[in-house]
Motif scaffolding. Sequence first.
Motif, PDB file in Angstrom:
ATOM      1  N   LEU A  68      15.256   0.446 -13.850  1.00  0.00           N
ATOM      2  CA  LEU A  68      16.594  -0.005 -12.890  1.00  0.00           C
ATOM      3  C   LEU A  68      16.039  -0.619 -11.601  1.00  0.00           C
ATOM      4  CD1 LEU A  68      19.038   2.951 -13.518  1.00  0.00           C
ATOM      5  CD2 LEU A  68      19.079   0.328 -14.540  1.00  0.00           C
ATOM      6  N   TYR A  69      14.956   0.338 -11.017  1.00  0.00           N
ATOM      7  CA  TYR A  69      14.664   0.103  -9.755  1.00  0.00           C
ATOM      8  C   TYR A  69      13.472   0.602  -9.409  1.00  0.00           C
ATOM      9  CZ  TYR A  69      16.912   4.308  -8.034  1.00  0.00           C
ATOM     10  OH  TYR A  69      17.461   5.547  -8.244  1.00  0.00           O
ATOM     11  N   GLU A  70      12.751   0.178  -8.426  1.00  0.00           N
ATOM     12  CA  GLU A  70      11.456   0.976  -7.916  1.00  0.00           C
ATOM     13  C   GLU A  70      11.623   1.683  -6.481  1.00  0.00           C
ATOM     14  OE1 GLU A  70       8.573  -2.071  -7.643  1.00  0.00           O
ATOM     15  OE2 GLU A  70       8.143  -1.829  -9.903  1.00  0.00           O
ATOM     16  N   GLU A  71      10.641   2.894  -6.372  1.00  0.00           N
ATOM     17  CA  GLU A  71      10.707   3.521  -5.271  1.00  0.00           C
ATOM     18  C   GLU A  71       9.247   3.373  -4.648  1.00  0.00           C
ATOM     19  OE1 GLU A  71      13.806   7.071  -5.316  1.00  0.00           O
ATOM     20  OE2 GLU A  71      12.049   7.142  -6.802  1.00  0.00           O
ATOM     21  N   ARG A  72       9.276   3.197  -3.204  1.00  0.00           N
ATOM     22  CA  ARG A  72       7.904   3.413  -2.625  1.00  0.00           C
ATOM     23  C   ARG A  72       7.443   4.992  -2.541  1.00  0.00           C
ATOM     24  NH1 ARG A  72       4.811  -0.271  -2.862  1.00  0.00           N
ATOM     25  NH2 ARG A  72       3.488   0.862  -1.250  1.00  0.00           N
ATOM     26  N   PRO A  73       6.126   5.285  -2.711  1.00  0.00           N
ATOM     27  CA  PRO A  73       5.739   6.542  -2.484  1.00  0.00           C
ATOM     28  C   PRO A  73       5.454   6.575  -1.008  1.00  0.00           C
ATOM     29  CG  PRO A  73       4.043   5.225  -3.590  1.00  0.00           C
ATOM     30  CD  PRO A  73       5.236   4.419  -3.571  1.00  0.00           C
ATOM     31  N   VAL A  74       5.722   8.025  -0.581  1.00  0.00           N
ATOM     32  CA  VAL A  74       5.746   8.129   0.621  1.00  0.00           C
ATOM     33  C   VAL A  74       4.653   9.499   1.102  1.00  0.00           C
ATOM     34  CG1 VAL A  74       7.593   7.164   1.826  1.00  0.00           C
ATOM     35  CG2 VAL A  74       7.561   9.638   0.993  1.00  0.00           C
ATOM     36  N   VAL A  75       3.896   9.710   1.829  1.00  0.00           N
ATOM     37  CA  VAL A  75       3.399  10.909   2.166  1.00  0.00           C
ATOM     38  C   VAL A  75       4.047  11.770   3.437  1.00  0.00           C
ATOM     39  CG1 VAL A  75       1.659   9.915   3.933  1.00  0.00           C
ATOM     40  CG2 VAL A  75       1.058  12.060   2.752  1.00  0.00           C
ATOM     41  N   VAL A  76       3.966  12.823   2.898  1.00  0.00           N
ATOM     42  CA  VAL A  76       4.761  13.978   3.873  1.00  0.00           C
ATOM     43  C   VAL A  76       3.944  14.687   4.676  1.00  0.00           C
ATOM     44  CG1 VAL A  76       6.708  15.750   3.913  1.00  0.00           C
ATOM     45  CG2 VAL A  76       6.939  13.682   2.211  1.00  0.00           C
ATOM     46  N   VAL A  77       3.885  14.828   5.878  1.00  0.00           N
ATOM     47  CA  VAL A  77       3.121  15.458   6.998  1.00  0.00           C
ATOM     48  C   VAL A  77       3.867  16.120   7.797  1.00  0.00           C
ATOM     49  CG1 VAL A  77       0.991  14.177   6.429  1.00  0.00           C
ATOM     50  CG2 VAL A  77       2.437  13.587   8.251  1.00  0.00           C
ATOM     51  N   PRO A  78       3.278  17.271   8.478  1.00  0.00           N
ATOM     52  CA  PRO A  78       4.072  17.832   9.858  1.00  0.00           C
ATOM     53  C   PRO A  78       4.281  16.808  10.765  1.00  0.00           C
ATOM     54  CG  PRO A  78       2.092  19.133   9.116  1.00  0.00           C
ATOM     55  CD  PRO A  78       2.171  17.959   8.355  1.00  0.00           C
ATOM     56  N   ALA A  85       2.185   8.853  13.800  1.00  0.00           N
ATOM     57  CA  ALA A  85       2.078   7.848  14.705  1.00  0.00           C
ATOM     58  C   ALA A  85       2.025   6.566  13.953  1.00  0.00           C
ATOM     59  CB  ALA A  85       1.100   7.982  15.589  1.00  0.00           C
ATOM     60  N   ALA A  86       1.757   6.595  12.792  1.00  0.00           N
ATOM     61  CA  ALA A  86       1.552   5.287  11.895  1.00  0.00           C
ATOM     62  C   ALA A  86       2.541   4.833  11.303  1.00  0.00           C
ATOM     63  CB  ALA A  86       0.168   5.415  10.906  1.00  0.00           C
ATOM     64  N   ASP A  87       2.864   3.718  10.773  1.00  0.00           N
ATOM     65  CA  ASP A  87       4.050   3.046  10.140  1.00  0.00           C
ATOM     66  C   ASP A  87       3.663   3.180   8.566  1.00  0.00           C
ATOM     67  OD1 ASP A  87       5.184   2.283  12.317  1.00  0.00           O
ATOM     68  OD2 ASP A  87       4.462   0.074  12.319  1.00  0.00           O
ATOM     69  N   GLU A  93      -6.580   6.727   3.077  1.00  0.00           N
ATOM     70  CA  GLU A  93      -6.411   7.743   4.483  1.00  0.00           C
ATOM     71  C   GLU A  93      -5.444   9.005   3.889  1.00  0.00           C
ATOM     72  OE1 GLU A  93      -5.640   4.520   7.947  1.00  0.00           O
ATOM     73  OE2 GLU A  93      -4.286   4.435   6.063  1.00  0.00           O
ATOM     74  N   VAL A  94      -4.728   9.210   2.692  1.00  0.00           N
ATOM     75  CA  VAL A  94      -4.358  10.185   2.377  1.00  0.00           C
ATOM     76  C   VAL A  94      -5.221  11.096   1.718  1.00  0.00           C
ATOM     77  CG1 VAL A  94      -2.832  11.202   0.482  1.00  0.00           C
ATOM     78  CG2 VAL A  94      -1.986   9.180   1.454  1.00  0.00           C
ATOM     79  N   ALA A  95      -6.229  10.476   1.085  1.00  0.00           N
ATOM     80  CA  ALA A  95      -7.501  11.580   0.311  1.00  0.00           C
ATOM     81  C   ALA A  95      -7.987  12.139   1.706  1.00  0.00           C
ATOM     82  CB  ALA A  95      -8.430  10.539  -0.359  1.00  0.00           C
ATOM     83  N   ARG A 140       5.453   8.943   5.544  1.00  0.00           N
ATOM     84  CA  ARG A 140       5.131   7.609   5.921  1.00  0.00           C
ATOM     85  C   ARG A 140       4.859   6.769   4.811  1.00  0.00           C
ATOM     86  NH1 ARG A 140       7.490   8.235   9.837  1.00  0.00           N
ATOM     87  NH2 ARG A 140       6.680   8.622  12.008  1.00  0.00           N
ATOM     88  N   ASP A 141       5.191   5.456   4.446  1.00  0.00           N
ATOM     89  CA  ASP A 141       4.866   4.712   3.349  1.00  0.00           C
ATOM     90  C   ASP A 141       3.308   5.042   2.873  1.00  0.00           C
ATOM     91  OD1 ASP A 141       7.431   3.861   2.787  1.00  0.00           O
ATOM     92  OD2 ASP A 141       6.995   2.113   4.121  1.00  0.00           O
ATOM     93  N   VAL A 142       2.980   4.969   1.642  1.00  0.00           N
ATOM     94  CA  VAL A 142       1.596   4.862   1.184  1.00  0.00           C
ATOM     95  C   VAL A 142       1.639   3.356   1.049  1.00  0.00           C
ATOM     96  CG1 VAL A 142      -0.183   5.568  -0.511  1.00  0.00           C
ATOM     97  CG2 VAL A 142       1.615   7.501   0.745  1.00  0.00           C
ATOM     98  N   THR A 143       1.033   2.588   1.467  1.00  0.00           N
ATOM     99  CA  THR A 143       1.205   1.069   1.384  1.00  0.00           C
ATOM    100  C   THR A 143       0.450   0.517   0.093  1.00  0.00           C
ATOM    101  OG1 THR A 143      -0.643   0.671   2.768  1.00  0.00           O
ATOM    102  CG2 THR A 143       1.460   0.681   3.912  1.00  0.00           C
ATOM    103  N   ASP A 144      -0.601   1.199  -0.394  1.00  0.00           N
ATOM    104  CA  ASP A 144      -1.119   0.668  -1.617  1.00  0.00           C
ATOM    105  C   ASP A 144      -1.086   1.141  -2.921  1.00  0.00           C
ATOM    106  OD1 ASP A 144      -2.736   2.754  -0.484  1.00  0.00           O
ATOM    107  OD2 ASP A 144      -4.624   1.572  -0.912  1.00  0.00           O
ATOM    108  N   ALA A 145      -0.108   2.237  -2.720  1.00  0.00           N
ATOM    109  CA  ALA A 145       0.354   3.067  -4.044  1.00  0.00           C
ATOM    110  C   ALA A 145       1.225   2.435  -4.934  1.00  0.00           C
ATOM    111  CB  ALA A 145       0.881   4.556  -3.619  1.00  0.00           C
ATOM    112  N   GLU A 146       1.167   2.638  -6.287  1.00  0.00           N
ATOM    113  CA  GLU A 146       1.876   2.174  -7.288  1.00  0.00           C
ATOM    114  C   GLU A 146       3.429   2.776  -6.883  1.00  0.00           C
ATOM    115  OE1 GLU A 146       1.821  -0.307  -9.336  1.00  0.00           O
ATOM    116  OE2 GLU A 146       0.048  -0.983  -8.560  1.00  0.00           O
TER     117      GLU A 146
END
Length: 187
Positions: A68-78, A85-87, A93-95, A140-146
């Motif tokens: 049906l549709y796709e969802e962007r993965p995000v990383v959740v941090v305090p 501060a990043a978009d 960077e997550v690693a 924050r969006d994980v820009t290069d994640a599937e």
Amino acid sequence: MDPFRLAYVRGVTPAKWVRIWEERMRRIPIELARIDEPEQVSTLRDGRADMAFVRLPIDRDGLHAIPLYEERPVVVVPKDHAIAAADGVTLAEVAELGEPVHPFDPAVEDTLALVAAGVGSVVVPQSVARLHSRRDLVARDVTDAEPTRIALAWLSDPRPPRSGEQQHRIDTFIGIVRGRTANSSRR
């Protein structure tokens, strides 16, 4: 009359499709059940649901699935974390954040409480982060994640076989999800 049983994974919001079902199928109640990702296929196979909104990939053996549709993965941090501060961030960077808290714990709230306490980070679909948003966390969006994909799934060859009425319900719900009107010849 038996209800039409629809399951959905965390983050999916079936409200618009349920509303249309209730308008079109007034005599057949719809019963909703939120399920956790590890049980999305077993819910269909053991008959607890007629159809389910699932997060792909799944074992499709014996199942039909309409992506049906796709969802962007995000990383959740305090919220006071440097990444806040990043978009967006990359997987590299997550690693660098260190050991992540494992996602899709059946108690997502507990996972997010650990993240808020500074124990780690977690990568989840954007809808899950939005559903469980907290003032002390940022996503924050994980820009290069599937992206993850959401699909509507149901058994392809149930045992015992479906009755004509059960098949009509499934066909009707497929039509609703695909945006067909009530007057469509394809349901």
